[in-house]
Design a protein around this motif. Structure first.
Motif, PDB file in Angstrom:
ATOM      1  N   ALA A 109       0.831  -1.205   0.000  1.00  0.00           N
ATOM      2  CA  ALA A 109       0.000   0.000   0.000  1.00  0.00           C
ATOM      3  C   ALA A 109       0.867   1.258   0.000  1.00  0.00           C
ATOM      4  N   SER A 110       1.992   1.225   0.714  1.00  0.00           N
ATOM      5  CA  SER A 110       2.892   2.375   0.741  1.00  0.00           C
ATOM      6  C   SER A 110       3.560   2.585  -0.613  1.00  0.00           C
ATOM      7  N   VAL A 111       3.909   1.488  -1.271  1.00  0.00           N
ATOM      8  CA  VAL A 111       4.497   1.581  -2.612  1.00  0.00           C
ATOM      9  C   VAL A 111       3.490   2.215  -3.566  1.00  0.00           C
ATOM     10  N   ALA A 112       2.250   1.727  -3.516  1.00  0.00           N
ATOM     11  CA  ALA A 112       1.214   2.232  -4.408  1.00  0.00           C
ATOM     12  C   ALA A 112       0.900   3.695  -4.147  1.00  0.00           C
ATOM     13  N   ALA A 113       0.950   4.096  -2.880  1.00  0.00           N
ATOM     14  CA  ALA A 113       0.581   5.467  -2.508  1.00  0.00           C
ATOM     15  C   ALA A 113       1.490   6.506  -3.138  1.00  0.00           C
ATOM     16  N   GLY A 114       2.740   6.144  -3.427  1.00  0.00           N
ATOM     17  CA  GLY A 114       3.667   7.091  -4.036  1.00  0.00           C
ATOM     18  C   GLY A 114       3.365   7.390  -5.486  1.00  0.00           C
ATOM     19  N   GLY A 115       2.642   6.469  -6.150  1.00  0.00           N
ATOM     20  CA  GLY A 115       2.255   6.696  -7.542  1.00  0.00           C
ATOM     21  C   GLY A 115       3.325   6.409  -8.573  1.00  0.00           C
ATOM     22  N   VAL A 116       4.555   6.235  -8.122  1.00  0.00           N
ATOM     23  CA  VAL A 116       5.667   5.967  -9.037  1.00  0.00           C
ATOM     24  C   VAL A 116       6.708   5.156  -8.277  1.00  0.00           C
ATOM     25  N   LEU A 117       7.380   4.251  -8.979  1.00  0.00           N
ATOM     26  CA  LEU A 117       8.427   3.441  -8.359  1.00  0.00           C
ATOM     27  C   LEU A 117       9.697   3.546  -9.196  1.00  0.00           C
ATOM     28  N   LEU A 129       8.657   2.658 -12.912  1.00  0.00           N
ATOM     29  CA  LEU A 129       7.412   1.912 -12.985  1.00  0.00           C
ATOM     30  C   LEU A 129       6.255   2.763 -12.485  1.00  0.00           C
ATOM     31  N   THR A 130       5.111   2.627 -13.135  1.00  0.00           N
ATOM     32  CA  THR A 130       3.875   3.270 -12.700  1.00  0.00           C
ATOM     33  C   THR A 130       2.766   2.214 -12.744  1.00  0.00           C
ATOM     34  N   GLY A 131       1.518   2.616 -12.483  1.00  0.00           N
ATOM     35  CA  GLY A 131       0.415   1.659 -12.523  1.00  0.00           C
ATOM     36  C   GLY A 131       0.488   0.651 -11.392  1.00  0.00           C
ATOM     37  N   LEU A 132       0.672   1.154 -10.173  1.00  0.00           N
ATOM     38  CA  LEU A 132       0.948   0.300  -9.022  1.00  0.00           C
ATOM     39  C   LEU A 132      -0.267   0.063  -8.133  1.00  0.00           C
ATOM     40  N   GLN A 133      -1.459   0.401  -8.614  1.00  0.00           N
ATOM     41  CA  GLN A 133      -2.643   0.405  -7.759  1.00  0.00           C
ATOM     42  C   GLN A 133      -3.082  -0.984  -7.303  1.00  0.00           C
ATOM     43  N   GLU A 140       5.161 -16.528   0.485  1.00  0.00           N
ATOM     44  CA  GLU A 140       6.358 -16.105   1.212  1.00  0.00           C
ATOM     45  C   GLU A 140       6.233 -14.685   1.750  1.00  0.00           C
ATOM     46  N   GLY A 141       5.061 -14.066   1.543  1.00  0.00           N
ATOM     47  CA  GLY A 141       4.868 -12.707   2.023  1.00  0.00           C
ATOM     48  C   GLY A 141       5.470 -11.645   1.121  1.00  0.00           C
ATOM     49  N   ARG A 142       5.781 -12.014  -0.114  1.00  0.00           N
ATOM     50  CA  ARG A 142       6.331 -11.053  -1.074  1.00  0.00           C
ATOM     51  C   ARG A 142       5.216 -10.537  -1.981  1.00  0.00           C
ATOM     52  N   HIS A 143       5.386  -9.311  -2.455  1.00  0.00           N
ATOM     53  CA  HIS A 143       4.352  -8.679  -3.276  1.00  0.00           C
ATOM     54  C   HIS A 143       4.820  -8.464  -4.712  1.00  0.00           C
ATOM     55  N   ALA A 144       3.860  -8.494  -5.623  1.00  0.00           N
ATOM     56  CA  ALA A 144       4.088  -8.155  -7.026  1.00  0.00           C
ATOM     57  C   ALA A 144       2.986  -7.203  -7.473  1.00  0.00           C
ATOM     58  N   PHE A 145       3.280  -6.450  -8.501  1.00  0.00           N
ATOM     59  CA  PHE A 145       2.344  -5.456  -9.035  1.00  0.00           C
ATOM     60  C   PHE A 145       2.036  -5.825 -10.490  1.00  0.00           C
ATOM     61  N   PRO A 146       1.054  -6.702 -10.700  1.00  0.00           N
ATOM     62  CA  PRO A 146       0.797  -7.246 -12.038  1.00  0.00           C
ATOM     63  C   PRO A 146       0.355  -6.208 -13.058  1.00  0.00           C
ATOM     64  N   GLY A 147      -0.225  -5.082 -12.588  1.00  0.00           N
ATOM     65  CA  GLY A 147      -0.655  -4.045 -13.518  1.00  0.00           C
ATOM     66  C   GLY A 147       0.368  -2.955 -13.764  1.00  0.00           C
ATOM     67  N   ARG A 149       3.245  -0.604 -15.138  1.00  0.00           N
ATOM     68  CA  ARG A 149       3.692  -0.197 -16.477  1.00  0.00           C
ATOM     69  C   ARG A 149       5.141   0.265 -16.404  1.00  0.00           C
ATOM     70  N   LEU A 150       5.897  -0.063 -17.431  1.00  0.00           N
ATOM     71  CA  LEU A 150       7.262   0.441 -17.551  1.00  0.00           C
ATOM     72  C   LEU A 150       7.189   1.773 -18.292  1.00  0.00           C
ATOM     73  N   ALA A 151       7.397   2.865 -17.564  1.00  0.00           N
ATOM     74  CA  ALA A 151       7.310   4.201 -18.179  1.00  0.00           C
ATOM     75  C   ALA A 151       8.516   4.492 -19.060  1.00  0.00           C
ATOM     76  N   GLY A 152       9.659   3.929 -18.681  1.00  0.00           N
ATOM     77  CA  GLY A 152      10.871   4.145 -19.460  1.00  0.00           C
ATOM     78  C   GLY A 152      12.061   3.505 -18.781  1.00  0.00           C
ATOM     79  N   PHE A 153      13.180   3.391 -19.527  1.00  0.00           N
ATOM     80  CA  PHE A 153      14.394   2.819 -18.943  1.00  0.00           C
ATOM     81  C   PHE A 153      15.621   3.375 -19.657  1.00  0.00           C
ATOM     82  N   VAL A 154      16.784   3.118 -19.076  1.00  0.00           N
ATOM     83  CA  VAL A 154      18.051   3.655 -19.575  1.00  0.00           C
ATOM     84  C   VAL A 154      18.839   2.547 -20.263  1.00  0.00           C
ATOM     85  N   THR A 155      19.404   2.850 -21.417  1.00  0.00           N
ATOM     86  CA  THR A 155      20.263   1.875 -22.091  1.00  0.00           C
ATOM     87  C   THR A 155      21.737   2.274 -22.021  1.00  0.00           C
ATOM     88  N   ASP A 156      22.006   3.526 -21.723  1.00  0.00           N
ATOM     89  CA  ASP A 156      23.376   4.047 -21.606  1.00  0.00           C
ATOM     90  C   ASP A 156      23.326   5.120 -20.529  1.00  0.00           C
TER      91      ASP A 156
END
Length: 201
Positions: A109-117, A129-133, A140-147, A149-156
């Motif tokens: 819930a805290s991750v989602a509340a920030g709106g961006v990861l 990453l966005t779309g964390l709602q 094992e008590g670990r979480h995933a965010f199936p929805g 979205r990858l907003a962007g990434f760095v190649t260099d």
């Protein structure tokens, strides 16, 4: 020919541990590397570019606190739903999203509340990453965010070169704001938190 540094010298210039710097090498984020025997040599200009990189302008985000996903260079995942975990500049956007959207020990819930990861490797933002709602929790008590979205990434990370991978304007704004910036966070686990406002603000 320009000045070349060993990974140890490069790490010293940046004020980080050699293992921290080597993650950037293993993730394929530094162009122009060469070898001298068994040693990886790094152009001084690349190290200077990393040292001069601005800090993430977190004060421009809406939330008072955001989660930060701290990852290692990509490695093989022994799972059916994804081939890798972690980050590599050579991964496709689809594979990268699968590698980054779970499974983490966190307060979802805290991750989602920030709106961006923001996703950091050795203190640099390499993906957003966005779309964390929505989230899932495994046995094992670990979480995933199936929805997610990858907003962007760095190649260099030196030049830097970024790829925007979402057609949503807000996703693209967040990616352009955060990618390739320095973002320090401290935590014993993969998920850390960063305050976006100073105490005086």
């Amino acid at each position: 020919m320009g000045i070349l540094l060993t990974t140890g010298q490069a790490a010293e210039e940046l004020g980080c541990a050699i293992t921290t710097f080597r993650r950037l090498v293993h993730a394929g984020l530094l162009p122009g590397l060469s070898r001298r025997g068994v040693r990886v040599m790094v152009p001084l200009e690349a190290v200077q570019a990393l040292a001069a990189r601005r800090a993430a302008p977190l004060e421009q985000l809406d939330a008072a606190e955001i989660a930060v996903l701290r990852v290692d260079a990509a490695r093989t995942a022994h799972e059916t739903e994804r081939a890798r975990t972690g980050y590599a500049a050579t991964l496709s956007a689809d594979d990268l999203l699968k590698a980054l959207r779970g499974w983490w020990r966190c307060d979802a819930a805290s991750v989602a509340a920030g709106g961006v990861l923001p996703v950091t490797l050795s203190g640099y933002t390499v993906a957003v990453l966005t779309g964390l709602q929505q989230w899932e929790k495994n046995s094992e008590g670990r979480h995933a965010f199936p929805g997610a979205r990858l907003a962007g990434f760095v190649t260099d990370l030196v030049t830097p070169q970024i790829r925007l991978t979402s057609d949503r304007s807000e996703d693209r704004r967040l990616a352009e704001l955060l990618l390739s910036t320095r973002l320090a966070s401290h935590s014993g686990g993969a998920i850390a938190y960063a305050t976006t406002r100073t105490a005086a603000a």
